[in-house]
Design an enzyme around this catalytic site. Structure first.
Site, PDB file in Angstrom:
ATOM      1  N   GLU A 118       1.305   8.263  -8.648  1.00 34.52           N
ATOM      2  CA  GLU A 118      -0.057   8.613  -9.063  1.00 34.52           C
ATOM      3  C   GLU A 118      -0.216   8.560 -10.584  1.00 34.52           C
ATOM      4  OE1 GLU A 118      -2.617   8.860  -7.303  1.00 34.52           O
ATOM      5  OE2 GLU A 118      -1.927   9.237  -5.258  1.00 34.52           O
ATOM      6  N   ARG A 122      -2.860   5.827 -12.223  1.00 31.45           N
ATOM      7  CA  ARG A 122      -4.023   6.450 -12.855  1.00 31.45           C
ATOM      8  C   ARG A 122      -3.903   6.488 -14.382  1.00 31.45           C
ATOM      9  NH1 ARG A 122      -6.620  10.974  -8.938  1.00 31.45           N
ATOM     10  NH2 ARG A 122      -5.631  10.355  -6.984  1.00 31.45           N
ATOM     11  N   ASP A 245       0.018   0.218   2.007  1.00 35.93           N
ATOM     12  CA  ASP A 245      -1.146  -0.550   1.549  1.00 35.93           C
ATOM     13  C   ASP A 245      -0.965  -1.253   0.201  1.00 35.93           C
ATOM     14  OD1 ASP A 245      -1.104   1.956   0.326  1.00 35.93           O
ATOM     15  OD2 ASP A 245      -3.164   2.472   0.820  1.00 35.93           O
ATOM     16  N   GLU A 363     -12.123   2.245  -0.900  1.00 39.93           N
ATOM     17  CA  GLU A 363     -11.605   0.987  -0.366  1.00 39.93           C
ATOM     18  C   GLU A 363     -12.643   0.175   0.415  1.00 39.93           C
ATOM     19  OE1 GLU A 363      -8.188   3.499  -1.479  1.00 39.93           O
ATOM     20  OE2 GLU A 363     -10.002   3.872  -0.306  1.00 39.93           O
TER      21      GLU A 363
END
Length: 456
Positions: A118, A122, A245, A363
């Site tokens: 993360e 980010r 993903d 998404e």
């Protein structure tokens, strides 16, 4: 008789051609400029809520007017994550505000564990994109300091990264991880290596991605979790869902980013295997299921908000027809309850227990953006309008935007994470914005929608 038939055929051809030309050139029923402006207004609404109630913290609580931090000290998630969207939208005042707090308050010299994945997508991605879009060297300095502090994650016997690292001590922990948290770094780390001329960052990320790809089964599928110390799979379920993903996403994106064909080959292998074993067409449309990585046997018929990234990735990989079909299913997921739940069982179109929430995920909108840019089909503009109206109707608060606790009741939850500004509103804006706002020729998005300049 023969001449008349030829003349008739020519006239018919010209009429059909003219009709098709008219269809292609007729004005859009969607006012793109107006819609882009509306999305900017909603970004400002959410940003102003953050400024008023959560300034200096990671994220806003949009119902109570409070805030929350991910760890014991703030890392300014929202200002860093939102900055690239501000650049894309041309929001100079908001950029100035974000830069002031980032450069005066952000420090990574903190004795606390952070999640490598993360923080990389980010903050590291956000800072690198900010440097490339804005030019201020202080963004690059912060990015290099952060990446250097996180280098110990790559110290496992396999070269796969540990999940958590202490930013001050370099201590690492958590050796059971998933492909997304192991293979979603090459764009960010290669960008940093390219700018700083320090190859170590790129080398670590590429090694992990290639190692992981070599762990695929004989039918070219990978599992859901792996022990990074031993290289043994812990969970052998394969899918396109969260946890796998962005690993898939970065294979095709890294090929586009570098021009290195081996990543396209790897993408093709995974894509073909997923088409063969995971893709399933039922009465409600095309979906992707959960299967055993070794046998391809179908284990679950669950598809959700995180899976919805895949049509956009299919566009990048060149399979527009599959992307179009899957986006139709994405839109059904969204409109089933007015806003999408976290997941459904696509054979019954029912929501499995514990999956009725919507946390402002991007998404579904992201894939509509890709499909509009690749096809110019107005249906994706109309999808964009639907997304905008749904978000505003169900998620907007007097302060900003909020998660939905239950899509059936539309009860809100007191959370707005930074990715709503970084991704959701960015992709929504780009559906309607002039194409020069983002060029596929020169840039690739990281998985947090931060534009990064291609290396090739």
């Amino acid at each position: 008789m023969y001449k008349i038939s030829i003349i008739t055929l020519l006239i018919s051809t010209l009429l059909i051609s003219g009709c098709n030309s008219f269809k292609k050139n007729k004005p859009s029923s969607v006012n793109k400029e107006e819609m882009a402006s509306k999305v900017i207004d909603e970004f400002k609404h959410a940003w102003n809520g953050y400024k008023k109630y959560a300034w200096g913290h990671d994220a806003l609580n949009p119902l109570s007017g409070g805030f929350h931090d991910w760890y014991k000290e703030s890392l300014l998630m929202t200002p860093v994550d939102a900055f690239s969207t501000m650049c894309t939208m041309g929001l100079e005042e908001e950029k100035k505000e974000a830069k002031e707090i980032i450069f005066s308050k952000l420090s990574f010299d903190k004795d606390m564990y952070v999640q490598h994945f993360e923080i990389s997508i980010r903050l590291l991605g956000g800072l690198l994109s900010a440097y490339q879009m804005d030019g201020d060297e202080r963004f690059l300095k912060l990015a290099e300091d952060l990446a250097t502090r996180m280098l110990p994650v790559w110290s496992s016997p396999t070269g796969l990264p540990y999940r958590y690292v202490n930013l001050k001590t370099g201590a690492v922990r958590d050796s059971i991880s998933n492909p997304a948290e192991l293979g979603t770094y090459v764009l960010e780390y290669a960008t940093l290596s390219s700018i700083t001329k320090k190859p170590i960052f790129k080398e670590k990320a590429e090694k992990a991605l290639l190692y992981l790809s070599e762990k695929r089964s004989s039918i070219d599928l990978i599992g859901s979790s792996i022990n990074i110390n031993t290289g043994e799979w812990v969970d052998k379920m394969s899918h396109i869902r969260g946890g796998i993903d962005s690993y898939l996403e970065y294979l095709i994106k890294y090929y586009l980013f570098t021009g290195d064909k081996k990543y396209k080959v790897l993408w093709d292998k995974h894509k073909q295997a997923l088409d063969k074993y995971a893709a399933q067409t039922v009465e409600s449309g095309l979906w992707y299921s959960v299967v055993d990585m070794n046998t391809g046997e179908r284990k679950a018929t669950v598809y959700g908000a995180l899976d919805a990234f895949y049509p956009g990735t299919l566009c990048l990989g060149g399979d527009l027809e599959q992307a179009k079909k899957l986006q139709e299913s994405n839109f059904k997921l969204w409109t089933l309850h007015g806003v999408e739940p976290e997941a459904i069982d696509y054979t019954t179109m029912q929501i499995p227990e514990g999956n009725s929430f919507y946390i402002l995920r991007p998404e579904n909108i992201e894939s509509a953006f890709y499909l509009y840019r690749f096809t110019k089909d107005e249906k994706y503009l109309k999808m964009g309008v639907e997304y905008y109206e749904s978000l505003k109707k169900y998620c907007r608060t007097d302060i900003a935007y909020a998660h939905i606790k239950d899509v059936a009741t539309k009860e809100k939850e007191d959370v707005m994470e930074s990715f709503f500004l970084a991704e959701t509103l960015s992709y929504l804006y780009l559906i309607f914005a002039p194409e020069e706002k983002f060029s596929f020729e020169t840039h690739v998005f990281n998985t947090e929608a931060h534009p990064l300049k291609k290396l090739n």
